[in-house]
Design a protein around this motif. Structure first.
Motif, mmCIF file in Angstrom:
data_model
loop_
_atom_site.group_PDB
_atom_site.id
_atom_site.type_symbol
_atom_site.label_atom_id
_atom_site.label_comp_id
_atom_site.label_asym_id
_atom_site.label_seq_id
_atom_site.Cartn_x
_atom_site.Cartn_y
_atom_site.Cartn_z
ATOM 1 N N SER A 163 0.605 -1.149 -0.174
ATOM 2 C CA SER A 163 -0.210 0.213 0.155
ATOM 3 C C SER A 163 0.681 1.286 0.081
ATOM 4 O O SER A 163 0.270 2.560 0.030
ATOM 5 C CB SER A 163 -0.883 -0.089 1.306
ATOM 6 O OG SER A 163 0.024 0.192 2.555
ATOM 7 N N CYS A 164 2.079 1.149 0.166
ATOM 8 C CA CYS A 164 3.083 2.228 0.309
ATOM 9 C C CYS A 164 3.258 3.003 -1.106
ATOM 10 O O CYS A 164 3.879 2.072 -2.125
ATOM 11 C CB CYS A 164 4.417 2.009 0.613
ATOM 12 S SG CYS A 164 5.508 3.373 0.508
ATOM 13 N N PRO A 165 2.789 4.225 -1.445
ATOM 14 C CA PRO A 165 2.865 4.708 -2.912
ATOM 15 C C PRO A 165 4.464 5.098 -3.140
ATOM 16 O O PRO A 165 4.807 5.211 -4.426
ATOM 17 C CB PRO A 165 2.073 5.768 -2.709
ATOM 18 C CG PRO A 165 2.149 6.222 -1.385
ATOM 19 C CD PRO A 165 2.349 5.102 -0.609
ATOM 20 N N LEU A 221 12.505 8.535 1.710
ATOM 21 C CA LEU A 221 11.366 8.622 0.720
ATOM 22 C C LEU A 221 9.853 8.465 1.124
ATOM 23 O O LEU A 221 8.932 8.902 0.597
ATOM 24 C CB LEU A 221 11.610 7.476 -0.255
ATOM 25 C CG LEU A 221 12.444 7.785 -1.537
ATOM 26 C CD1 LEU A 221 13.047 6.331 -2.003
ATOM 27 C CD2 LEU A 221 11.941 8.519 -2.404
ATOM 28 N N CYS A 222 10.170 8.235 2.515
ATOM 29 C CA CYS A 222 8.688 7.960 3.187
ATOM 30 C C CYS A 222 8.128 9.359 3.570
ATOM 31 O O CYS A 222 8.823 10.308 3.628
ATOM 32 C CB CYS A 222 8.984 7.360 4.836
ATOM 33 S SG CYS A 222 7.620 7.552 5.534
ATOM 34 N N ALA A 223 6.912 9.729 2.828
ATOM 35 C CA ALA A 223 6.167 10.879 2.786
ATOM 36 C C ALA A 223 5.190 10.944 4.171
ATOM 37 O O ALA A 223 4.395 11.945 4.119
ATOM 38 C CB ALA A 223 5.754 10.962 1.646
ATOM 39 N N SER A 224 5.170 10.059 5.164
ATOM 40 C CA SER A 224 4.518 10.048 6.143
ATOM 41 C C SER A 224 2.929 10.120 5.645
ATOM 42 O O SER A 224 2.203 11.121 6.269
ATOM 43 C CB SER A 224 4.691 11.321 6.826
ATOM 44 O OG SER A 224 6.050 11.255 7.402
ATOM 45 N N CYS A 225 2.617 9.232 4.675
ATOM 46 C CA CYS A 225 1.184 8.977 4.365
ATOM 47 C C CYS A 225 0.345 8.413 5.022
ATOM 48 O O CYS A 225 -0.807 8.366 4.886
ATOM 49 C CB CYS A 225 1.003 8.736 2.706
ATOM 50 S SG CYS A 225 1.300 7.269 2.499
ATOM 51 N N TYR A 226 0.903 7.280 6.001
ATOM 52 C CA TYR A 226 0.214 6.608 6.825
ATOM 53 C C TYR A 226 -0.697 5.650 6.173
ATOM 54 O O TYR A 226 -1.325 4.784 7.142
ATOM 55 C CB TYR A 226 -0.923 7.526 7.964
ATOM 56 C CG TYR A 226 -0.064 8.296 8.958
ATOM 57 C CD1 TYR A 226 0.081 7.846 10.184
ATOM 58 C CD2 TYR A 226 0.432 9.490 8.524
ATOM 59 C CE1 TYR A 226 0.724 8.465 11.100
ATOM 60 C CE2 TYR A 226 1.065 10.216 9.283
ATOM 61 C CZ TYR A 226 1.299 9.844 10.867
ATOM 62 O OH TYR A 226 1.874 10.483 11.634
ATOM 63 N N SER A 227 -0.490 5.260 5.078
ATOM 64 C CA SER A 227 -1.088 4.245 4.390
ATOM 65 C C SER A 227 -0.594 2.837 4.946
ATOM 66 O O SER A 227 -1.489 1.939 5.026
ATOM 67 C CB SER A 227 -0.693 4.102 2.728
ATOM 68 O OG SER A 227 -1.290 3.311 2.098
ATOM 69 N N CYS A 228 0.705 2.685 5.303
ATOM 70 C CA CYS A 228 1.232 1.315 6.010
ATOM 71 C C CYS A 228 0.287 1.101 7.055
ATOM 72 O O CYS A 228 -0.237 0.143 7.454
ATOM 73 C CB CYS A 228 2.515 1.624 5.948
ATOM 74 S SG CYS A 228 3.344 2.980 6.688
ATOM 75 N N ALA A 229 0.270 2.285 8.085
ATOM 76 C CA ALA A 229 -0.031 2.303 9.279
ATOM 77 C C ALA A 229 -1.827 1.709 9.270
ATOM 78 O O ALA A 229 -2.220 0.977 10.143
ATOM 79 C CB ALA A 229 -0.154 3.361 10.203
ATOM 80 N N VAL A 234 3.855 1.837 11.287
ATOM 81 C CA VAL A 234 5.042 1.785 10.325
ATOM 82 C C VAL A 234 5.702 3.225 10.185
ATOM 83 O O VAL A 234 6.674 3.617 10.220
ATOM 84 C CB VAL A 234 4.982 1.264 8.967
ATOM 85 C CG1 VAL A 234 6.276 1.078 8.307
ATOM 86 C CG2 VAL A 234 4.314 -0.274 9.364
ATOM 87 N N THR A 235 4.817 4.211 10.132
ATOM 88 C CA THR A 235 5.341 5.527 9.757
ATOM 89 C C THR A 235 5.889 6.161 11.101
ATOM 90 O O THR A 235 6.826 6.771 11.019
ATOM 91 C CB THR A 235 3.788 6.456 9.691
ATOM 92 O OG1 THR A 235 2.847 5.808 8.823
ATOM 93 C CG2 THR A 235 4.131 7.633 9.184
ATOM 94 N N ASP A 236 5.557 5.823 12.242
ATOM 95 C CA ASP A 236 6.141 6.344 13.403
ATOM 96 C C ASP A 236 7.626 5.286 13.640
ATOM 97 O O ASP A 236 8.571 6.124 14.105
ATOM 98 C CB ASP A 236 5.374 5.755 14.770
ATOM 99 C CG ASP A 236 4.442 6.659 15.032
ATOM 100 O OD1 ASP A 236 4.007 7.557 14.393
ATOM 101 O OD2 ASP A 236 3.721 6.403 16.116
HETATM 102 S S1 SF4 Z 1 4.071 6.391 5.678
HETATM 103 FE FE1 SF4 Z 1 4.456 4.297 5.029
HETATM 104 S S2 SF4 Z 1 3.203 3.987 3.169
HETATM 105 FE FE2 SF4 Z 1 3.485 6.219 3.508
HETATM 106 S S3 SF4 Z 1 5.191 6.604 2.412
HETATM 107 FE FE3 SF4 Z 1 5.842 6.090 4.661
HETATM 108 S S4 SF4 Z 1 6.334 3.805 4.479
HETATM 109 FE FE4 SF4 Z 1 5.195 4.381 2.710
#
Ligand code: SF4
Ligand code: SF4
Lengths: 300, 193
Positions: free
Chosen positions: B40-42, B74-82, B91-93
């Motif tokens: 799910s991570c873009p 590269l992680c944009a903190s989009c919380y999709s993983c979480a 995972v974002t944390d």
């Molecule tokens: S928050 Fe999770 S899904 Fe979003 S970019 Fe970071 S690792 Fe990927």
């Protein structure tokens, strides 16, 4: 009626100015009083958290404490990043005793009241729950005559907290825009990340994320994208010329704040909606928001 | 992709245990390695290690590999993983926590813009209480790659033209309050030092 506390955040004072204008204009026509929190500070966004977690929570807690001091029950945070950081601060202060005591202790040292539950709210949810679709529909004075729109919710507003809308398939913006007669398209990428700050730090990848979203909106038949966040709006609006150069596509479409469309429909002065700040799709904007074409030229 | 053999003696299980005590990372050892986070991570297609693989490395204690991977930047903190993790692992944390540790241990390519942006942002907001977009981007570009300014110039003109670029340096009145706030309690972040 008690005014909504208002936390604009840094973006609404810079690249996202059109969001602030249209939001305040919309709340004015709906007779919803709004009061800015005095001397608010930056929420910390994603960067502060990348350096120092504990002081990031303290920084954001100062805003919550200021809102409490001003007697607010609800605190409006229109930027998705601000909304999330404020909400996360409350959540982590409550969930982790170590963070909680550090935050409360710091607030006390600075002479601020301890946190006790201001409600952090996003205008999308306020319009949906406090005002309601019925009232919006009944207040429409200018039914939408523009193109089909893709409602884009982005990431941090609906995740990980799903209080503004459902996390996996939010629909409230679609419903609000349908209430003013705007045709919306099915937009499966509606909660995909826009790339956030990557357009600044890893530019080619960030712009690619913008491109994926715009291309899909076009493919679904949308003629504009509507956003709820200053960073999403900026990313999708400001990089279209670059995307055209790089991909050879002809994408040139407006990227709105949802408050601009609602404000227009409910009779706010078009001058007050910040439409002049748009970078892309200016031709469509001139057409769609015109009563007469002479007037159109005046505000685009 | 280049694969290197890992030897157990290079692992630091104690570090993994410490990570699992950080807020949001409690579920580290209950990870199923299902890959819902990566799927799910873009950004995962641009990453050297997918989020799932970062987690695998972290919980085995391969500190250096995890901290020097480009994934965290590269992680944009989009919380999709979480939002998609069946074990409710944040995972974002975890990514945030790795970013902090990588910056503190200087385990990132020296001119990489993402950690520089974070540091400049932090310094600016700590001092003035607000972020002034133009000055922030300028400082980031000067410290990382001044050529970035050229690509930004084109977009910058659009911002000027539409009145969206402000050169004002924003600051709050209560900067002394910020000092008082940050002075309280123990030095933050020591748990990850
Ligand atoms: S928050 Fe999770 S899904 Fe979003 S970019 Fe970071 S690792 Fe990927
Ligand atoms: S989604 Fe959760 S359980 Fe699955 S691999 Fe990722 S972190 Fe592990």
């Amino acid at each position: 009626m008690k005014p909504y506390g208002y936390f604009p955040g840094c973006s609404l004072r810079g690249t996202g100015a059109g969001y602030e204008y249209s939001l305040l204009a919309l709340f004015r026509v709906l007779d919803l009083p709004v009061e800015e929190i005095q001397d608010w500070n930056c929420c910390g966004a994603t960067s502060y958290m990348s350096i120092d977690e504990e002081s990031a929570f303290v920084l954001s807690a100062r805003n919550l404490a200021l809102a409490q001091k001003a007697g607010c029950k609800d605190l409006l945070a229109p930027c998705s990043a601000c909304y999330l950081v404020l909400r996360k601060t409350q959540d982590y202060v409550a969930r982790y005793p170590k963070i909680g005591s550090h935050v409360q202790e710091s607030l006390r040292a600075a002479g601020l009241p301890p946190l006790n539950g201001v409600r952090v709210r996003h205008p999308l949810e306020v319009l949906y729950s406090d005002v309601g679709l019925e009232r919006i529909r009944s207040r429409v004075v200018r039914p939408w005559r523009g193109g089909r729109v893709a409602c884009y919710y982005g990431c941090q507003l609906v995740r990980p907290y799903d209080e503004v809308d459902r996390a996996h398939n939010p629909t409230r913006m679609d419903e609000l825009l349908a209430a003013i007669g705007a045709p919306t398209v099915d937009y499966p990428l509606k909660t995909l990340c826009c790339g956030g700050a990557l357009t600044g730090t890893m530019h080619p990848i960030g712009v690619r994320m913008n491109y994926i979203l715009l291309k899909e909106a076009v493919r679904k038949g949308a003629q504009a994208v509507v956003t709820v966040c200053p960073l999403c709006q900026y990313n999708l609006d400001a990089h279209q010329a670059e995307i055209r150069r790089k991909t050879g596509t002809t994408i040139d479409m407006p990227v709105f704040f949802f408050t601009q469309l609602l404000g227009w429909a409910l009779g706010a002065d078009p001058e007050s909606l910040g439409l002049k700040r748009a970078i892309s799709g200016r031709k469509s904007i001139a057409q769609w928001f015109a009563k007469e074409s002479a007037e159109a030229d005046a505000y685009v | 992709m280049l694969r290197t053999l890992k030897y157990q003696r290079e692992a630091d299980p104690e570090w993994a245990r410490q990570v699992s005590e950080r807020p949001g990372c409690e579920g580290l050892f209950s990870c199923l390695q299902c890959g819902a986070c990566s799927g799910s991570c873009p950004l995962s297609i641009y990453m050297d290690l997918t989020p799932r693989r970062v987690i695998a490395l972290v919980r085995e204690g391969f500190r250096r590999d995890a901290l020097s991977s480009m994934t965290i930047w590269l992680c944009a903190s989009c919380y999709s993983c979480a939002a998609n993790c069946p074990r409710q692992i944040h995972v974002t944390d975890l990514m945030y926590s790795l970013k902090r540790e990588a910056i503190r241990s200087r385990l990132y390519p020296p001119r990489l813009p993402a950690p520089i942006l974070a540091q400049e942002f932090y310094a600016m907001v700590r001092k003035h209480g607000r972020n002034s977009e133009f000055w922030l981007v300028l400082r980031m570009a000067l410290r990382s790659n001044p050529l970035l300014l050229l690509t930004m110039l084109r977009n910058g003109w659009d911002l000027v033209r539409t009145g969206r670029l402000s050169l004002r340096r924003e600051r709050i009145h209560g900067t002394s309050e910020l000092v008082a706030l940050s002075g309280a309690g123990p030095r933050p972040g020591r748990a990850e030092a």
